[in-house]
Motif scaffolding. Structure first.
Motif, short mmCIF file in Angstrom:
data_model
loop_
_atom_site.label_atom_id
_atom_site.label_comp_id
_atom_site.label_asym_id
_atom_site.label_seq_id
_atom_site.Cartn_x
_atom_site.Cartn_y
_atom_site.Cartn_z
N PRO A 156 -2.76 -10.55 9.95
CA PRO A 156 -3.54 -10.97 8.78
C PRO A 156 -2.67 -11.05 7.54
O PRO A 156 -1.69 -10.31 7.41
N THR A 157 -3.01 -11.97 6.65
CA THR A 157 -2.32 -12.05 5.36
C THR A 157 -3.10 -11.21 4.35
O THR A 157 -4.31 -11.40 4.20
N LEU A 158 -2.40 -10.30 3.70
CA LEU A 158 -3.03 -9.38 2.75
C LEU A 158 -2.31 -9.48 1.41
O LEU A 158 -1.45 -8.64 1.10
N TYR A 159 -2.61 -10.50 0.66
CA TYR A 159 -1.93 -10.66 -0.63
C TYR A 159 -2.31 -9.53 -1.57
O TYR A 159 -3.48 -9.18 -1.72
N GLY A 160 -1.29 -8.93 -2.15
CA GLY A 160 -1.47 -7.75 -2.98
C GLY A 160 -0.87 -6.51 -2.34
O GLY A 160 -0.67 -5.50 -3.02
N GLU A 161 -0.55 -6.58 -1.03
CA GLU A 161 0.02 -5.40 -0.36
C GLU A 161 1.47 -5.16 -0.75
O GLU A 161 1.98 -4.06 -0.58
N GLY A 162 2.15 -6.18 -1.26
CA GLY A 162 3.53 -6.02 -1.68
C GLY A 162 4.52 -6.46 -0.62
O GLY A 162 4.21 -6.55 0.57
N ARG A 163 5.73 -6.75 -1.05
CA ARG A 163 6.78 -7.26 -0.17
C ARG A 163 7.15 -6.29 0.93
O ARG A 163 7.25 -6.66 2.10
N VAL A 164 7.35 -5.03 0.58
CA VAL A 164 7.81 -4.03 1.55
C VAL A 164 6.76 -3.79 2.63
O VAL A 164 7.06 -3.74 3.82
N SER A 165 5.52 -3.66 2.22
CA SER A 165 4.44 -3.42 3.18
C SER A 165 4.28 -4.59 4.13
O SER A 165 4.12 -4.41 5.35
N ALA A 166 4.32 -5.81 3.61
CA ALA A 166 4.18 -6.99 4.46
C ALA A 166 5.33 -7.10 5.44
O ALA A 166 5.13 -7.40 6.63
N PHE A 167 6.54 -6.81 4.97
CA PHE A 167 7.70 -6.92 5.86
C PHE A 167 7.69 -5.81 6.91
O PHE A 167 8.09 -6.02 8.05
N ARG A 168 7.20 -4.63 6.53
CA ARG A 168 7.06 -3.55 7.52
C ARG A 168 6.07 -3.94 8.60
O ARG A 168 6.31 -3.74 9.79
N ARG A 169 4.92 -4.52 8.20
CA ARG A 169 3.93 -4.93 9.18
C ARG A 169 4.48 -5.99 10.13
O ARG A 169 4.18 -6.00 11.33
N LEU A 170 5.29 -6.90 9.59
CA LEU A 170 5.92 -7.90 10.45
C LEU A 170 6.76 -7.24 11.53
O LEU A 170 6.67 -7.58 12.72
N GLN A 171 7.58 -6.26 11.14
CA GLN A 171 8.43 -5.57 12.11
C GLN A 171 7.62 -4.76 13.11
O GLN A 171 7.97 -4.67 14.29
N GLU A 172 6.51 -4.19 12.66
CA GLU A 172 5.65 -3.44 13.57
C GLU A 172 5.07 -4.36 14.64
O GLU A 172 4.93 -3.97 15.80
N GLU A 173 4.74 -5.59 14.26
CA GLU A 173 4.24 -6.56 15.24
C GLU A 173 5.35 -6.96 16.20
O GLU A 173 5.12 -7.11 17.41
N ILE A 174 6.56 -7.13 15.70
CA ILE A 174 7.69 -7.49 16.57
C ILE A 174 7.94 -6.40 17.59
O ILE A 174 8.17 -6.68 18.78
N VAL A 175 7.90 -5.14 17.15
CA VAL A 175 8.15 -4.00 18.04
C VAL A 175 7.14 -3.95 19.18
O VAL A 175 7.44 -3.49 20.29
#
Length: 380
Positions: free
Chosen positions: A236-255
């Protein structure tokens, strides 16, 4: 998805058409940079403005971009029919400014999660370089174009196997084949990945992340969202979560879908991470990680996963002064890449320290593999 149908006969008008996501209608995807470098959409003609003739008059630059794309697509289709009479006529383009309702959050999320596939399924992709002009007798310096600095254009470049480049006047510059050496020099993306989007998934996580280093997006979260297609994940796209949080979620999905240790082979030279986990705070941390690949070794080739105690992973561990070094299965020279860890006696969880550094661990000195729980988030 929504496509723009352009006039092919006298009396026809430009119109937007809703088509099934699995459409077989041939279309050309347009890759470009929005005209305003800031957050204003002043010059682009957006979805909710498309049917307003007055807007087309008050936004001449946006109108010229749409008309130029459509005229070029029409000419391109006619030339292709001249070479191959069986080739289907192309009557549609996909252009994000007017084919996506930016004000509809559901539609925007769907588009972001589908965009890689839309470019991949396009008959071809036109890259519009609005800040460069091809002049007779002059060599073009493509590297100065703003298009290379944007986050979204990365996936548009690799997703489409057939891509043609045009200058501000819609004069053709070349395609992926004729410009291959320049494209590789500018982007550091190898020819196999540029030539065939199916090859992209074979590149290591660190290698793909390194392609995104240094790029920018309008919304800070978009830097992570723009990489979903390249890694074959959705979220999901969650605008307002911030750059670091969004990038962390991306990596969690990759893992969840990959056991590639190179996702841990990053170093934060900018000093933004502090004491952190094994996941990076931004794609910029992979700037120098393009050569790292995951090569499983028998003693370490175990699944790893995210748990409520941190990242559960088996890694060789050795004591190093008051800290530890865990080596990941990414070979370098005569050894493996190592990361510095510190152990918390209270929680029983390790955390990464000295995130601005990676080290080399010799093959014979990796230590005994053991199950570790390593903090993977920045707020744990």
């Amino acid at each position: 998805m929504r496509l723009l149908r352009f006039p092919t006969k006298p009396g026809e008008q430009y119109r937007l058409e809703q088509v099934p996501a699995s459409t077989k209608i041939p279309y050309i995807a347009i890759s470009h940079v929005w005209m305003d470098p800031g957050t204003s959409y002043e010059h682009e003609i957006l979805f909710h403005e498309f049917n307003d003739p007055g807007v087309w008059k008050t936004k001449p630059d946006g109108a010229a971009k749409i008309k130029g794309a459509c005229d070029t697509a029409r000419s391109w289709s006619a030339r292709r029919k001249g070479f191959d009479s069986n080739a289907p006529e192309v009557k549609h383009i996909w252009l994000d400014t007017c084919c996506v309702d930016q004000k509809n959050s559901v539609e925007l999320t769907t588009a972001i999660n589908s965009m890689y596939r839309w470019y991949q399924n396009a008959t071809t992709c036109f890259v519009y370089l609005s800040d460069i002009e091809k002049l007779p007798g002059q060599d073009l310096d493509l590297s100065k174009c703003r298009w290379w600095t944007r986050g979204w254009t990365l996936q548009e470049l690799v997703a489409s196997s057939v891509t043609e480049f045009f200058d501000r006047n819609w004069t053709r510059i070349g395609d992926k084949k004729t410009l291959q050496s320049s494209l590789t020099a500018i982007t550091k993306i190898g020819a196999p990945y540029l030539a065939d989007s199916k090859m992209v998934s074979r590149a290591s996580v660190a290698h793909r992340m390194s392609w995104a280093a240094g790029r920018q997006t309008r919304q800070e979260e978009d830097m992570a969202y723009s990489l979903m297609g390249i890694f074959g994940v959705q979220m999901p796209t969650l605008y307002g979560e911030g750059r670091v949080s969004a990038f962390r979620r991306l990596q969690e999905e990759i893992v969840k879908y990959s056991n590639d240790h190179s996702i841990f082979a990053w170093n934060d030279e900018e000093g933004t991470a502090g004491e952190t986990g094994l996941l990076a705070p931004s794609a910029n941390c992979f700037k120098k990680s393009g050569a790292y690949v995951h090569t499983p070794t028998p003693q370490v080739n175990e699944p790893f996963s995210l748990t409520n105690k941190g990242l559960s992973i088996v890694l060789p561990l050795q004591k190093h002064q008051m800290q530890y070094i865990a080596s990941i299965d990414c070979p370098v020279d005569a050894g493996f890449i190592g990361v510095y860890l510190e152990f918390d006696q209270v929680t029983g969880v390790y955390r990464r320290v000295r995130p601005g550094e990676l080290c080399k661990v010799l093959k014979g000195g990796r230590g005994q593999p053991q199950r570790l729980y390593v903090r993977h988030r920045f707020d744990m």
